[in-house]
Design a protein around this motif. Structure first.
Motif, mmCIF file in Angstrom:
data_model
loop_
_atom_site.group_PDB
_atom_site.id
_atom_site.type_symbol
_atom_site.label_atom_id
_atom_site.label_comp_id
_atom_site.label_asym_id
_atom_site.label_seq_id
_atom_site.Cartn_x
_atom_site.Cartn_y
_atom_site.Cartn_z
ATOM 1 N N PHE A 163 0.813 -1.213 0.000
ATOM 2 C CA PHE A 163 0.000 0.000 0.000
ATOM 3 C C PHE A 163 0.850 1.268 0.000
ATOM 4 C CE2 PHE A 163 0.809 -1.284 4.352
ATOM 5 C CZ PHE A 163 1.145 -0.097 4.991
ATOM 6 N N ALA A 164 2.155 1.144 0.339
ATOM 7 C CA ALA A 164 3.024 2.322 0.408
ATOM 8 C C ALA A 164 3.647 2.669 -0.944
ATOM 9 C CB ALA A 164 4.124 2.090 1.444
ATOM 10 N N ARG A 167 -5.160 4.953 -2.551
ATOM 11 C CA ARG A 167 -6.211 4.623 -3.512
ATOM 12 C C ARG A 167 -6.941 3.352 -3.114
ATOM 13 N NH1 ARG A 167 -3.681 3.334 -8.708
ATOM 14 N NH2 ARG A 167 -5.845 3.321 -9.441
ATOM 15 N N ILE A 168 -6.523 2.709 -2.053
ATOM 16 C CA ILE A 168 -7.076 1.421 -1.643
ATOM 17 C C ILE A 168 -8.219 1.655 -0.662
ATOM 18 C CG2 ILE A 168 -6.581 -0.787 -0.540
ATOM 19 C CD1 ILE A 168 -3.633 -0.374 -1.424
ATOM 20 N N SER A 193 -9.173 -0.071 6.798
ATOM 21 C CA SER A 193 -9.912 0.920 6.024
ATOM 22 C C SER A 193 -8.954 1.886 5.341
ATOM 23 C CB SER A 193 -10.854 1.691 6.938
ATOM 24 O OG SER A 193 -10.092 2.470 7.853
ATOM 25 N N ALA A 194 -9.507 2.678 4.422
ATOM 26 C CA ALA A 194 -8.688 3.703 3.768
ATOM 27 C C ALA A 194 -8.157 4.701 4.788
ATOM 28 C CB ALA A 194 -9.513 4.410 2.703
ATOM 29 N N ALA A 195 -8.970 5.028 5.802
ATOM 30 C CA ALA A 195 -8.529 5.972 6.833
ATOM 31 C C ALA A 195 -7.349 5.410 7.614
ATOM 32 C CB ALA A 195 -9.685 6.307 7.771
ATOM 33 N N ALA A 196 -7.398 4.110 7.937
ATOM 34 C CA ALA A 196 -6.297 3.489 8.676
ATOM 35 C C ALA A 196 -5.034 3.434 7.821
ATOM 36 C CB ALA A 196 -6.699 2.089 9.134
ATOM 37 N N LEU A 203 -9.385 0.815 -5.621
ATOM 38 C CA LEU A 203 -8.796 -0.503 -5.376
ATOM 39 C C LEU A 203 -9.317 -1.123 -4.086
ATOM 40 C CD1 LEU A 203 -5.123 0.477 -6.278
ATOM 41 C CD2 LEU A 203 -6.691 -0.868 -7.691
ATOM 42 N N ILE A 204 -9.546 -2.425 -4.132
ATOM 43 C CA ILE A 204 -9.811 -3.228 -2.942
ATOM 44 C C ILE A 204 -8.928 -4.464 -3.055
ATOM 45 C CG2 ILE A 204 -11.492 -4.584 -1.638
ATOM 46 C CD1 ILE A 204 -13.676 -2.742 -2.693
#
Length: 624
Positions: A173-174, A186-187, A210-213, A265-266
């Motif tokens: 994710f980074a 974007r995930i 989550s996206a926030a996390a 993205l998921i």
């Protein structure tokens, strides 16, 4: 037994035990044999050694310039074009141009198992060690006509408004390719099924980020992986990161976007702990029965809601009935029928040249011997699965490499053999599988059991001829094979036979002839349906490398071809949404097939490896 992404090995769940001690005996040489028994004595000694390793069940590790089981070579050739056109060859450079005698010195990379095949070509005069040259993702996007300038005017940019779901292993994710301009992710969701946690309602295991996390981890001062408690191996590029970049990376880090760079993205980092991967319990188990895999898909579609969604699955094994009847395949078909604007693309598998499929007919009177060869140095367990009609019945006699009968199993029986208090051999002759009504024979051989030529002696007990298909389960660290001559049809993967999924083969987009990748598996399904549907670039694709922030790495496999088609579907769904149109999974699949380009393939409406042809993003959208 190894189960995982199509393009690269993953660790075994347990370290294989050493074989049982053998009686002392003088050492002696065993001739090295190439295909057909020919000894390649004129080959470079170092290359002969690599072949010997492979024939004894040992793999060549990856290096800085090669992937596992691949070797960098330097060659003297009389025809550069024909050499570079071989699908086994990844070209490097022509050193010094063409000489007066018409020969050239070239560099390349070749899979170890194909060295003898390449060396035997008449235009290959010499083969030694060399260095490689890498390729870029832009060849994929350009060849399938998915660039913005290739698409109809007014097309929504880059799959905007569509969810691309990835079911795989290792999500970096980074990496900048999965982040917005401001640094956020974007995930939308990252479900790590392997983590210790509570999950969330309906998916109550692992950890759902989550996206926030994810943003908090990315924008904080410390290590983002530690902050999210999500870890990636720094020494091994993550398969899922590479796959996700091909489908929908935005190029912010590498400078080269994927097929649908504006999609949301998921990612599900899928576990396989619900499937036994070692011991005699492996018989009859494969990804087609994995609850966790099916839940991963259900999670993505739930998160997407009414938003159009294209999902990629670049995972698979060799076993299973290959008729679309596994529970995962049935479940995927049901998920796709549940709502419009959904699609699942699946890699065809990389088993075409592995000798893992056999087919034949047991005569009405007499027996049929099916030979199964385990290499001398193979220290992994091995598993075989055979399917035949439910209206028939077969007796199994298993004969050891020493020529001794282990015993007979009548239809409906199973049996074990033990050494030192441990089960080292298990076989089941099972009648009437509940999902398709067919019968199946499964055989498991432990690492401590003698290698060599095992024989499954099959006899019809009803007095009728009995057709069968058999598959050897995937084993990246010691693949056993059937005895030549081989039947390399029906080699697509264990979850690649559903009715509404899009199954994808691989070709090389870097060569003018666009040759099929030598490893790309073949259809059809066991019940005669045309799979794969299409093919896409999967050979030497350079895309995002995990733990690099902006770097890339090269991988090959149908794993790399499938996400290219997933990206094409995302582009199609974005255009359909702009036109206020809904598409069923069957319509999406049909459009991919109708728009596929031929020449190659040539001479058939459907090819058992190319499918209907090469995917064409612009052509799919034009069909709207």
């Amino acid at each position: 037994m190894v189960r995982g992404p199509h393009s690269e090995p993953v660790p075994d769940d347990a370290t294989p035990r050493d074989p049982a001690p053998l009686d002392p005996a003088p050492l002696c040489f065993t001739p090295l044999s190439g295909p057909g028994g020919a000894a390649p004595v004129d080959m470079d000694v170092r290359l002969q050694r690599l072949l010997a390793w492979r024939q004894h069940g040992q793999s060549k590790p990856a290096t800085a310039s090669t992937v596992a089981d691949e070797v960098a070579v330097i060659a003297k050739v009389s025809d550069v074009a024909r050499f570079e056109a071989l699908s086994e060859v990844t070209p490097g450079v022509v050193v010094g141009g063409i000489a007066a005698d018409g020969t050239a010195i070239v560099t390349a990379r070749i899979p170890v198992q194909r060295l003898d095949h390449v060396r035997s070509r008449g235009f290959v005069l010499s083969l030694k060690a060399a260095q490689r040259l890498s390729r870029e993702l832009q060849a994929t996007v350009g060849e399938i006509h998915a660039r913005p300038e290739d698409l109809p005017p007014g097309n929504p940019h880059g799959g905007q408004g569509v969810v691309v779901g990835i079911v795989d292993t290792g999500c970096d994710f980074a990496h900048r390719n999965f982040r917005e301009a401001g640094g956020g992710t974007r995930i939308g969701k990252l479900w790590d099924q392997n983590a210790r946690g509570q999950g969330e309602p309906g998916f109550a295991y692992g950890a759902v980020h989550s996206a926030a996390a994810i943003d908090a981890a990315l924008l904080g001062a410390g290590d983002p992986y530690a902050a999210l408690d999500y870890w990636l191996d720094p020494a091994e590029p993550a398969h899922g990161t590479h796959v996700m970049d091909i489908a929908a990376g935005n190029g912010a880090g590498t400078g080269i976007p994927g097929v649908a760079p504006q999609a949301r993205l998921i990612f599900v980092d899928v576990a396989n702990s619900d499937i036994p991967w070692s011991g005699s319990q492996v018989v009859g188990s494969n990804f087609g029965d994995s609850v966790q895999l099916l839940e991963a898909l259900a999670f993505i579609f739930r998160e997407a809601g009414s938003t159009p969604c294209a999902v990629n699955v670049s995972l698979g094994t060799n076993g299973g009935p290959h008729d679309g009847s596994t529970l995962v395949e049935q479940g995927i078909d049901r998920l796709l029928a549940q709502a419009p604007n959904r699609s699942v693309c699946i890699a065809a598998s990389n088993s075409h040249e592995d000798g893992i499929h056999a087919a034949g007919t047991v005569p009405a009177a007499g027996s049929h011997d099916l030979a199964w060869v385990v290499a001398p140095g193979d220290r992994t367990q091995n598993e075989l699965e055979l399917w035949y009609p439910g209206s028939a019945a077969l007796r199994l006699e298993l004969v050891s490499p020493e020529g001794l009968s282990v015993g007979n199993l009548e239809p409906g029986e199973s049996g074990t053999a033990s050494q030192g208090g441990q089960v080292v051999l298990f076989a089941a002759n099972r009648l009437s599988d509940p999902n398709n009504g067919d019968n199946t024979i499964g055989v498991f051989v432990a690492p401590s059991v003698s290698p060599g030529r095992w024989v499954l002696r099959l006899t019809s007990t009803t007095g009728d001829p009995v057709p069968f298909h058999a598959w050897i389960e995937r084993d990246d660290k010691g693949q056993s094979t059937f005895e030549a001559p081989l039947d390399n049809t029906h080699t697509i993967g264990s979850i690649s036979c559903g009715h509404n999924t899009i199954v994808v083969g691989s070709y090389d987009a870097h060569k003018p002839a666009l040759p099929l990748s030598w490893f790309s598996s073949a259809g059809p399904t066991r019940d005669g349906r045309q799979k794969p549907e299409v093919s896409a670039p999967g050979h030497n694709v350079r895309a995002a490398a995990s733990r690099s922030v902006t770097g890339s790495t090269r991988m090959s496999g149908t794993s790399m071809a499938s996400p290219a088609v997933t990206g094409c579907v995302a582009l199609l769904l974005a255009e359909a949404a702009a036109q206020n149109r809904s598409l069923t999974a069957a319509e999406i699949r049909s459009m991919a097939v109708q728009a596929a380009r031929s020449d190659p393939p040539v001479g058939a409406a459907w090819d058992d490896r190319y499918g209907a042809g090469r995917v064409w993003a612009a052509g799919m959208i034009a069909l709207l």
